[in-house]
Design an enzyme around this catalytic site. Structure first.
Site, PDB file in Angstrom:
ATOM      1  N   LYS A 106       0.808  -1.221   0.000  1.00  0.00           N
ATOM      2  CA  LYS A 106       0.000   0.000   0.000  1.00  0.00           C
ATOM      3  C   LYS A 106       0.842   1.272   0.000  1.00  0.00           C
ATOM      4  O   LYS A 106       0.408   2.309  -0.490  1.00  0.00           O
ATOM      5  CB  LYS A 106      -0.946   0.003   1.198  1.00  0.00           C
ATOM      6  CG  LYS A 106      -2.078  -0.994   1.011  1.00  0.00           C
ATOM      7  CD  LYS A 106      -3.230  -0.680   1.942  1.00  0.00           C
ATOM      8  CE  LYS A 106      -4.448  -1.516   1.567  1.00  0.00           C
ATOM      9  NZ  LYS A 106      -4.294  -2.931   1.962  1.00  0.00           N
ATOM     10  N   GLU A 128      -9.393   7.337   3.142  1.00  0.00           N
ATOM     11  CA  GLU A 128     -10.326   6.432   3.822  1.00  0.00           C
ATOM     12  C   GLU A 128      -9.534   5.218   4.265  1.00  0.00           C
ATOM     13  O   GLU A 128      -8.484   4.912   3.713  1.00  0.00           O
ATOM     14  CB  GLU A 128     -11.435   5.999   2.867  1.00  0.00           C
ATOM     15  CG  GLU A 128     -11.092   4.786   1.980  1.00  0.00           C
ATOM     16  CD  GLU A 128      -9.973   5.029   0.976  1.00  0.00           C
ATOM     17  OE1 GLU A 128      -9.723   6.203   0.656  1.00  0.00           O
ATOM     18  OE2 GLU A 128      -9.342   4.061   0.519  1.00  0.00           O
ATOM     19  N   SER A 394       1.777  -9.876  -0.661  1.00  0.00           N
ATOM     20  CA  SER A 394       1.375  -8.472  -0.568  1.00  0.00           C
ATOM     21  C   SER A 394       1.694  -7.792   0.752  1.00  0.00           C
ATOM     22  O   SER A 394       1.898  -6.583   0.795  1.00  0.00           O
ATOM     23  CB  SER A 394      -0.123  -8.334  -0.866  1.00  0.00           C
ATOM     24  OG  SER A 394      -0.883  -9.112   0.026  1.00  0.00           O
TER      25      SER A 394
HETATM   26  C1  LIG Z   1      -5.106  -3.955   1.683  1.00  0.00           C
HETATM   27  C2  LIG Z   1      -4.397  -5.222   1.437  1.00  0.00           C
HETATM   28  C3  LIG Z   1      -4.784  -6.096   0.396  1.00  0.00           C
HETATM   29  C4  LIG Z   1      -5.993  -5.879  -0.458  1.00  0.00           C
HETATM   30  O1  LIG Z   1      -5.970  -4.732  -1.245  1.00  0.00           O
HETATM   31  P1  LIG Z   1      -5.740  -4.753  -2.805  1.00  0.00           P
HETATM   32  O2  LIG Z   1      -6.053  -3.388  -3.235  1.00  0.00           O
HETATM   33  O3  LIG Z   1      -6.656  -5.787  -3.390  1.00  0.00           O
HETATM   34  O4  LIG Z   1      -4.322  -5.118  -3.028  1.00  0.00           O
HETATM   35  C5  LIG Z   1      -4.020  -7.234   0.180  1.00  0.00           C
HETATM   36  N1  LIG Z   1      -2.949  -7.527   0.953  1.00  0.00           N
HETATM   37  C6  LIG Z   1      -2.556  -6.715   1.956  1.00  0.00           C
HETATM   38  C7  LIG Z   1      -1.373  -7.105   2.769  1.00  0.00           C
HETATM   39  C8  LIG Z   1      -3.267  -5.547   2.234  1.00  0.00           C
HETATM   40  O5  LIG Z   1      -2.882  -4.769   3.247  1.00  0.00           O
END
Ligand SMILES: *Cc1c(COP(=O)(O)O)cnc(C)c1O
Length: 418
Positions: A106, A128, A394
């Site tokens: 993010k 948000e 992620s």
């Molecule tokens: C917020 C988040 C997501 C989901 O958001 P996307 O916009 O679909 O990437 C996925 N993995 C992590 C670690 C997150 O913090």
């Protein structure tokens, strides 16, 4: 004369690969656009000018690359996973966004949009947040750039995600409780939009995923595409070849679109997005927007959406707060429509299992969101032996430890029952 839909789909995909989508109306084929009240149009027009005018300039790119290198910690590692590879009969590689500053992908978006806010001359930033991860990334980026940051967060989420509220406050952000609507992420987005409309020249709205009205899905994709660009170069360096399949979890879709983008033109690379299957297939029990939803409009864009017979947007469920959203970015709806990406689900139990496996086998505690990608990849690997698989890791799972503890306790109790 009408052409068969498949020809049309191939043509749409060619347009995307040629960089012609989104088109001037912000559309990816039938998806995307700007479904907003009249009052928002001037603000979006200003933003669009900034995005298309500033983002590609050398000056902006240099400032962005600087922050990504020295503050975010890019490039993030590509890690070979030997023990998962052996267990799954595959060759497993992990793209480590958990190693990025604040613990997830993010931050790529937050610092990029923060720099854009600065370049546009905004004097305050609103954002948000649902689970709080985007709020933390925004607060950090704004502190770094010396911009005041106001984060709208549903009252219910503030209660559920207390540690992230503390982190945001410590990073200098003001957290505003949203008491209207569903008092979670959906209402927080509405409130942030309302704030932005009231003062669109001084305020910048820092949206957290590849959703919302044009140009946000395009902007967020461009800022997250660094994930796939790095991963593609890294895997070519290590293996001299591309992966057979690429997996990422999909909430709003930002980490997935960021990872997929560099591979879109590589026809032989399967792209698979994994949504939250939650506790079952019934409406309300999951967040599987692409797998189970239908086209509709939410937060300014036409995309796939979860709603009932009466058109009421559905409450969603997932063990991972970051996937718990009834909409999805329009570019994913497009990739599904034209058949370039596949979307599947992993349920709560599979995700919790995948967290354990990644911890014990690779020494990495992944976020619960991320665990859905791992679970989807594992299922595919078992059906397609011996393949090279790239997984978007992620984010890190430190934030999920209290939830993991709860689940471990309830499993113990269940096992102890006579
Ligand atoms: C917020 C988040 C997501 C989901 O958001 P996307 O916009 O679909 O990437 C996925 N993995 C992590 C670690 C997150 O913090």
């Amino acid at each position: 004369m009408t052409s068969p839909p498949t020809d049309n789909h191939a043509e749409l995909l060619r347009a995307l690969l040629a960089g012609k989508l989104p088109d001037e109306n912000g559309r990816f084929g039938p998806f995307g656009g700007q479904y907003v009240p009249e009052t928002l149009i001037p603000a979006l027009a200003r933003l669009k000018e900034g995005v298309y005018g500033l983002l590609p300039t050398e000056d902006f790119q240099e400032r962005l690359q600087n922050q990504l290198r020295s503050w975010v910690g890019r490039p993030t590692a590509l890690t070979y996973a030997p023990r998962l590879s052996e267990r799954w009969s595959a060759e497993v590689w992990l793209k480590r966004e958990d190693l990025a500053h604040t613990g997830a992908h993010k931050i790529n978006n937050a610092i990029g949009q923060g720099l854009l806010a600065e370049a546009l001359g905004a004097s305050r930033v609103v954002a948000e947040t649902g689970a709080g991860q985007h709020g933390v990334a925004s607060a950090a980026a704004c502190a770094r750039l010396g911009l005041p940051c106001i984060v709208y967060m549903g009252e219910i989420d503030i209660e559920r995600q207390a540690p992230n509220v503390d982190r945001m406050t410590r990073l200098g952000a003001e957290v505003v409780a949203v008491k209207s609507g569903d008092r979670t992420l959906r209402a927080a987005i509405d409130e942030a939009l309302r704030d932005w409309v009231s003062d669109p020249s001084d305020t910048y709205y820092l949206l957290g995923s590849a959703v919302g009205p044009h140009p946000y899905p395009y902007l967020v994709r461009e800022l997250q595409a660094v994930i796939g660009r790095e991963a593609r170069t890294q895997i070519l360096e290590h293996c001299g070849a591309l992966p057979d399949a690429v997996f990422a979890c999909v909430g709003g879709g930002s980490n997935a679109i960021g990872l997929f983008h560099a591979f879109l033109g590589d026809q032989d690379v399967h792209l698979v997005g994994v949504e939250a299957g939650g506790r079952g297939e019934a409406l309300g029990d999951n967040s599987a927007t692409l797998v189970g939803g239908r086209p509709g409009v939410l937060h300014g864009a036409h995309s796939m959406l979860l709603y009932d017979e009466d058109g009421q947007i559905q409450e969603t469920h997932s063990v991972s707060a970051g996937l718990d959203y009834p909409g999805v970015g329009p570019e994913h709806s497009f990739l599904k429509l034209v058949g370039r990406a596949n979307y599947v689900t992993a349920n709560d139990v599979e995700a919790l299992d995948a967290v354990d496996e990644c911890c014990s086998e690779e020494g990495i505690l992944p976020a619960l969101e991320t665990a859905h990608a791992l679970a989807g990849a594992r299922r595919w690997a078992k059906k397609n032996q011996g393949k090279r698989i790239l997984i978007g890791l992620s984010g890190r799972g430190d934030k999920d430890v209290p939830i993991l503890r709860q689940h471990a306790l309830s499993t113990e109790t269940a096992n102890a029952a006579p």
